[in-house]
Design a protein around this motif. Structure first.
Motif, PDB file in Angstrom:
ATOM      1  N   ALA A 162       0.985  -1.066   0.166  1.00 34.94           N
ATOM      2  CA  ALA A 162      -0.084  -0.022  -0.028  1.00 34.94           C
ATOM      3  C   ALA A 162       0.905   1.087   0.010  1.00 34.94           C
ATOM      4  O   ALA A 162       1.271   1.588   0.968  1.00 34.94           O
ATOM      5  CB  ALA A 162      -0.858  -0.177   1.202  1.00 34.94           C
ATOM      6  N   PRO A 163       1.246   1.702  -1.189  1.00 31.33           N
ATOM      7  CA  PRO A 163       2.066   2.768  -1.114  1.00 31.33           C
ATOM      8  C   PRO A 163       1.498   4.179  -0.439  1.00 31.33           C
ATOM      9  O   PRO A 163       0.493   4.624  -0.905  1.00 31.33           O
ATOM     10  CB  PRO A 163       2.096   3.115  -2.745  1.00 31.33           C
ATOM     11  N   ALA A 164       2.354   4.824   0.383  1.00 33.40           N
ATOM     12  CA  ALA A 164       1.841   6.015   1.181  1.00 33.40           C
ATOM     13  C   ALA A 164       3.059   6.813   1.238  1.00 33.40           C
ATOM     14  O   ALA A 164       2.766   7.789   2.131  1.00 33.40           O
ATOM     15  CB  ALA A 164       1.118   5.344   2.261  1.00 33.40           C
ATOM     16  N   ALA A 165       4.209   6.559   0.739  1.00 36.67           N
ATOM     17  CA  ALA A 165       5.512   7.398   1.364  1.00 36.67           C
ATOM     18  C   ALA A 165       5.291   8.898   0.755  1.00 36.67           C
ATOM     19  O   ALA A 165       4.986   8.954  -0.342  1.00 36.67           O
ATOM     20  CB  ALA A 165       6.861   6.704   0.994  1.00 36.67           C
ATOM     21  N   PRO A 166       5.909   9.724   1.421  1.00 37.63           N
ATOM     22  CA  PRO A 166       6.223  11.110   0.924  1.00 37.63           C
ATOM     23  C   PRO A 166       7.128  10.966  -0.394  1.00 37.63           C
ATOM     24  O   PRO A 166       7.700  10.083  -0.523  1.00 37.63           O
ATOM     25  CB  PRO A 166       6.691  12.143   1.956  1.00 37.63           C
ATOM     26  N   HIS A 167       7.171  12.320  -1.148  1.00 36.39           N
ATOM     27  CA  HIS A 167       8.073  12.113  -2.298  1.00 36.39           C
ATOM     28  C   HIS A 167       9.653  11.960  -1.800  1.00 36.39           C
ATOM     29  O   HIS A 167       9.935  12.487  -0.648  1.00 36.39           O
ATOM     30  CB  HIS A 167       8.208  13.701  -2.931  1.00 36.39           C
ATOM     31  N   HIS A 168      10.420  11.273  -2.417  1.00 33.21           N
ATOM     32  CA  HIS A 168      11.711  10.713  -2.305  1.00 33.21           C
ATOM     33  C   HIS A 168      12.434  10.374  -3.551  1.00 33.21           C
ATOM     34  O   HIS A 168      11.792  10.024  -4.547  1.00 33.21           O
ATOM     35  CB  HIS A 168      11.413   9.419  -1.369  1.00 33.21           C
ATOM     36  N   SER A 169      13.633  10.405  -3.345  1.00 28.78           N
ATOM     37  CA  SER A 169      14.315   9.757  -4.451  1.00 28.78           C
ATOM     38  C   SER A 169      14.446   8.498  -4.463  1.00 28.78           C
ATOM     39  O   SER A 169      14.606   7.721  -3.390  1.00 28.78           O
ATOM     40  CB  SER A 169      15.930  10.600  -4.460  1.00 28.78           C
ATOM     41  N   MET A 170      14.689   7.716  -5.635  1.00 24.89           N
ATOM     42  CA  MET A 170      14.560   6.297  -5.729  1.00 24.89           C
ATOM     43  C   MET A 170      16.028   5.625  -5.743  1.00 24.89           C
ATOM     44  O   MET A 170      16.202   4.515  -5.924  1.00 24.89           O
ATOM     45  CB  MET A 170      13.673   5.643  -6.782  1.00 24.89           C
ATOM     46  N   ALA A 171      17.047   6.613  -5.609  1.00 27.44           N
ATOM     47  CA  ALA A 171      18.336   5.936  -5.939  1.00 27.44           C
ATOM     48  C   ALA A 171      18.788   5.072  -4.949  1.00 27.44           C
ATOM     49  O   ALA A 171      19.466   4.153  -5.335  1.00 27.44           O
ATOM     50  CB  ALA A 171      19.349   7.179  -5.609  1.00 27.44           C
ATOM     51  N   LEU A 172      18.568   5.282  -3.659  1.00 30.50           N
ATOM     52  CA  LEU A 172      18.732   4.233  -2.715  1.00 30.50           C
ATOM     53  C   LEU A 172      18.287   2.709  -2.822  1.00 30.50           C
ATOM     54  O   LEU A 172      18.878   1.803  -2.902  1.00 30.50           O
ATOM     55  CB  LEU A 172      18.516   4.707  -1.213  1.00 30.50           C
TER      56      LEU A 172
ATOM     57  N   GLU B  37       0.460  14.625  22.958  1.00 31.44           N
ATOM     58  CA  GLU B  37      -0.115  14.451  21.969  1.00 31.44           C
ATOM     59  C   GLU B  37       0.328  15.304  20.718  1.00 31.44           C
ATOM     60  O   GLU B  37      -0.061  16.612  21.078  1.00 31.44           O
ATOM     61  CB  GLU B  37      -1.594  14.223  21.994  1.00 31.44           C
ATOM     62  N   ILE B  38       0.900  14.821  19.567  1.00 27.90           N
ATOM     63  CA  ILE B  38       0.972  15.707  18.310  1.00 27.90           C
ATOM     64  C   ILE B  38       0.503  15.204  17.271  1.00 27.90           C
ATOM     65  O   ILE B  38       0.164  14.066  17.148  1.00 27.90           O
ATOM     66  CB  ILE B  38       2.629  16.019  18.442  1.00 27.90           C
ATOM     67  N   GLY B  39       0.364  15.976  16.252  1.00 30.59           N
ATOM     68  CA  GLY B  39      -0.165  15.667  14.990  1.00 30.59           C
ATOM     69  C   GLY B  39       0.945  15.339  13.971  1.00 30.59           C
ATOM     70  O   GLY B  39       1.943  16.213  13.848  1.00 30.59           O
ATOM     71  N   VAL B  40       0.764  14.513  13.345  1.00 27.97           N
ATOM     72  CA  VAL B  40       1.601  14.149  12.216  1.00 27.97           C
ATOM     73  C   VAL B  40       0.985  13.875  10.935  1.00 27.97           C
ATOM     74  O   VAL B  40      -0.020  13.409  10.899  1.00 27.97           O
ATOM     75  CB  VAL B  40       2.437  12.543  12.408  1.00 27.97           C
ATOM     76  N   ASN B  41       1.353  14.530   9.812  1.00 27.75           N
ATOM     77  CA  ASN B  41       0.520  14.621   8.623  1.00 27.75           C
ATOM     78  C   ASN B  41       1.351  14.526   7.326  1.00 27.75           C
ATOM     79  O   ASN B  41       2.375  14.558   7.421  1.00 27.75           O
ATOM     80  CB  ASN B  41      -0.514  15.907   8.428  1.00 27.75           C
ATOM     81  N   PHE B  42       0.575  14.282   6.199  1.00 27.18           N
ATOM     82  CA  PHE B  42       1.279  13.938   4.970  1.00 27.18           C
ATOM     83  C   PHE B  42       2.053  15.298   4.508  1.00 27.18           C
ATOM     84  O   PHE B  42       3.042  15.500   4.169  1.00 27.18           O
ATOM     85  CB  PHE B  42       0.117  13.091   3.988  1.00 27.18           C
ATOM     86  N   LEU B  43       1.165  16.075   3.941  1.00 23.03           N
ATOM     87  CA  LEU B  43       1.363  17.367   3.644  1.00 23.03           C
ATOM     88  C   LEU B  43       2.688  17.436   2.600  1.00 23.03           C
ATOM     89  O   LEU B  43       3.816  17.850   3.086  1.00 23.03           O
ATOM     90  CB  LEU B  43       1.752  18.404   4.871  1.00 23.03           C
ATOM     91  N   ASP B  44       2.434  17.152   1.634  1.00 25.48           N
ATOM     92  CA  ASP B  44       3.606  17.005   0.412  1.00 25.48           C
ATOM     93  C   ASP B  44       2.983  17.498  -0.791  1.00 25.48           C
ATOM     94  O   ASP B  44       2.126  16.931  -1.701  1.00 25.48           O
ATOM     95  CB  ASP B  44       3.951  15.258   0.202  1.00 25.48           C
ATOM     96  N   GLU B  45       3.568  18.800  -1.205  1.00 32.53           N
ATOM     97  CA  GLU B  45       2.868  19.287  -2.506  1.00 32.53           C
ATOM     98  C   GLU B  45       3.462  18.471  -3.760  1.00 32.53           C
ATOM     99  O   GLU B  45       3.048  18.797  -4.613  1.00 32.53           O
ATOM    100  CB  GLU B  45       3.318  20.974  -2.617  1.00 32.53           C
ATOM    101  N   THR B  46       4.418  17.858  -3.495  1.00 34.24           N
ATOM    102  CA  THR B  46       5.055  17.248  -5.025  1.00 34.24           C
ATOM    103  C   THR B  46       4.270  16.275  -5.145  1.00 34.24           C
ATOM    104  O   THR B  46       3.781  15.823  -6.435  1.00 34.24           O
ATOM    105  CB  THR B  46       6.520  16.964  -4.676  1.00 34.24           C
ATOM    106  N   GLU B  47       3.925  15.188  -4.150  1.00 30.29           N
ATOM    107  CA  GLU B  47       2.869  14.151  -4.689  1.00 30.29           C
ATOM    108  C   GLU B  47       1.711  14.580  -4.691  1.00 30.29           C
ATOM    109  O   GLU B  47       0.692  13.790  -5.316  1.00 30.29           O
ATOM    110  CB  GLU B  47       2.996  13.074  -3.309  1.00 30.29           C
TER     111      GLU B  47
END
Length: 600
Positions: free
Chosen positions: A159-169, A535-545
């Motif tokens: 289930a792909p859900a990662a933020p924008h990243h390089s696939m070089a690794l 308690e803190i909020g963690v969100n996706f928030l990725d303009e590239t994706e």
């Protein structure tokens, strides 16, 4: 014939042992008697005794030797065919969240699964596959070199859900696992260059993207003003369509809907401020679903201000008034008789402190801190430790530093100096561990520093330095992948851990906690044993994706012909194993069941 374990041939030594047994065995002559009771008194003497006699070629000898030969060859791993050579396909899966976006329920992820299964269908039987998920830390989903049957469950769970990243690794890991015997295939929704591989070679890059109109949340902040009983959620929305899009915005606190509003989101980037009541523990802001669900909601924890309590113990005069005026322009501070930060006369800095307050001393330092000499005034140039947080934004241009006394060596680490003269520094020594003590070796009644633009910046930096050391998170809402830093005001009582949806991790024990905000995000709880700390909020928030109009389809490169992966097949896959097993079992059964010649 090939032997997988040649040492097993040592079992052939059983054949000469069987022959030796037959040579030296005692053989008794046949005697006819009227009754067995007459046989008892007669001494039974074997014919051969211990002497070597002529080897009798009997059916028992032949069957025993055949059984020993068959079992020895099985132990030696005898086989007709050599070790198997299998095709090895290494597939790198783009785990970016945009892979799950698509119109009419058909996403790039679904098309990628179908394409991979089609490639597997073209492989020969016995082929192997390795599935790798891309990311800042690539992970193996199936393999290395697993059977094709294991690919389907791994793909179903992907289930792909990662933020924008390089696939070089991920590409590097895939090449290492493929080596010289495997072929490489990369599936994504974009060509190689936008994914960090502009010169991709030696494999097949499959782009299965499809342009989709999408509206997503690319930034979210929450402010709170409890004194006014109100709060504000500030959103940044990105619409990558060419026309305005209609969406419904809702804000929920738990199961209660706080606000609902119909929006017309213009093309491009737009901002929106939504008022909400104060005191809501955590709110979930959501847009109606579209091509990509991952960027349609955000969970925002209520920020709790870290108020710095200030003590102004300076003597009456120009300097005290200047500090008071500068503090009025700093937010998040309060006056207190026993605070977190104390402005004091520098002459008292060598006296023991009864509180945990940080002290900032102005004026003449204590006598035992001084070296020989008289006070001097300096107009620069000044040497500034620019990396120190005290001097962020401070230049001291045009400042006349007055009344600076010579400081003894080793008393303070300088942050502002001229020549060998320390003008401002951090007190050093065992007595100041855990309580930062700042010395400003200056006469505030005569200097023009308090009238320069650097003065309010300097006071603000002192307050912020102290605020960073108060307990609590640096921020209350983060993006996935960001570093979260939380400071505790005491040692933990039990094992520290965080819980965010289905993700739960233990944390190192200490007063300063640092970890990466996990994906997919949500409301993250920091626990001390069973006690909830923050308690803190963690969100996706990725303009590239979120921008899905640049997705495309196309193949580049090819899957070349390679030698293949040599893999030892199991003994049961070779027909010679079953032949030898049948031969050994048959000979042993015959030797046990058939009577000797001449016996009934």
């Amino acid at each position: 014939m090939i032997f997988a374990t040649p040492l097993g041939l040592l079992a052939l030594l059983a054949i000469p042992a069987i022959v030796a047994i037959h040579l030296f065995r005692r053989r008794f002559p046949e005697r006819s008697v009227a009754g067995l009771f007459l046989w008892g008194p007669i001494r039974q003497t074997p014919e051969g005794g211990g002497r070597i006699t002529k080897l009798p070629i009997t059916r028992s000898l032949i069957l025993e030797c055949l059984a020993a030969l068959a079992l020895a060859l099985i132990l030696a791993g005898a086989r007709i065919s050599p070790a198997g050579v299998s095709q090895h396909l290494v597939v790198l899966l783009d785990d970016s969240a945009s892979m799950a976006a698509g119109a009419a329920g058909d996403s790039a992820r679904d098309r990628a699964v179908r394409r991979i299964l089609a490639e597997l269908g073209r492989l020969r039987s016995g082929a192997r596959i390795t599935l790798i998920r891309s990311g800042d830390r690539p992970a193996i989903l199936a393999g290395p070199a697993s059977y094709i049957a294991e690919a389907q469950p791994a793909l179903d769970a992907w289930a792909p859900a990662a933020p924008h990243h390089s696939m070089a690794l991920g590409v590097r890991l895939a090449r290492e696992l493929a080596g010289r015997t495997g072929t490489l295939m990369v599936v994504s929704d974009m060509p190689a260059a936008p994914r960090g591989e502009p010169h991709f070679e030696g494999g097949l890059w499959v782009a299965l993207g499809d342009p989709v109109e999408n509206v997503g949340i690319t930034a979210a902040q929450r402010t709170s003003a409890p004194e006014d009983n109100r709060g504000v959620v500030s959103l940044t929305l990105a619409n990558n369509a060419t026309a305005a899009a209609s969406r419904r915005l809702s804000v929920h606190a738990g199961d209660t809907e706080v606000l609902a509003r119909d929006l017309s989101v213009p093309p491009g980037v737009s901002s929106l401020a939504v008022p909400i009541p104060a005191g809501l523990h955590a709110v979930r802001v959501a847009l109606s679903d579209d091509g990509m669900r991952r960027d349609n909601d955000a969970v925002l924890a209520e920020p709790r201000a870290r108020i710095v309590a200030i003590e102004n113990q300076l003597p009456e005069g120009r300097g005290r008034d200047a500090v008071t005026r500068a503090l009025e322009a700093v937010s998040g501070v309060t006056r207190s008789a026993s605070g977190h930060l104390a402005f004091v006369d520098a002459a008292t800095l060598d006296q023991p402190s009864t509180t945990d307050a940080w002290r900032v001393g102005f004026g003449r330092p204590p006598a035992r801190w001084l070296a020989a000499g008289e006070s001097k005034d300096f107009i620069g140039p000044f040497v500034l430790e620019k990396r120190h947080p005290l001097l962020l934004g401070v230049t001291l241009g045009g400042v006349v530093w007055t009344g600076a006394m010579p400081i003894a060596a080793g008393v303070a680490r300088p942050v502002v100096s001229t020549g060998d003269q320390v003008l401002a520094g951090i007190a050093d020594g065992p007595a100041f561990v855990g309580r930062t003590t700042t010395l400003l070796n200056i006469d505030l009644d005569r200097t023009n520093l308090i009238r320069s633009p650097d003065w309010p910046i300097l006071i603000s930096n002192l307050v912020e330095m102290r605020r960073q050391q108060l307990s609590g998170p640096e921020r209350w809402n983060y993006r996935t992948g960001e570093w979260v830093r939380v400071r505790l005001d005491r040692d933990p009582k039990a094992q520290l851990r965080f819980r965010c949806g289905a993700v739960e991790r233990t944390l190192p024990t200490g007063r300063l906690i640092e970890f990466i905000a996990p994906s997919p995000g949500g409301l993250l709880q920091i626990l001390d044993g069973d006690e909830l700390l923050f308690e803190i909020g963690v969100n996706f928030l990725d303009e590239t994706e979120t921008a899905l109009r640049d997705r495309s389809t196309g193949d580049s490169g090819e899957i070349g012909e390679v030698a293949g992966l040599r893999a030892e097949t199991s003994a049961t896959s070779d027909p010679l194993f079953w032949i030898l097993l049948a031969l050994g079992a048959t000979t042993m059964m015959l030797n046990w069941s058939l009577p000797a010649p001449g016996r009934a």
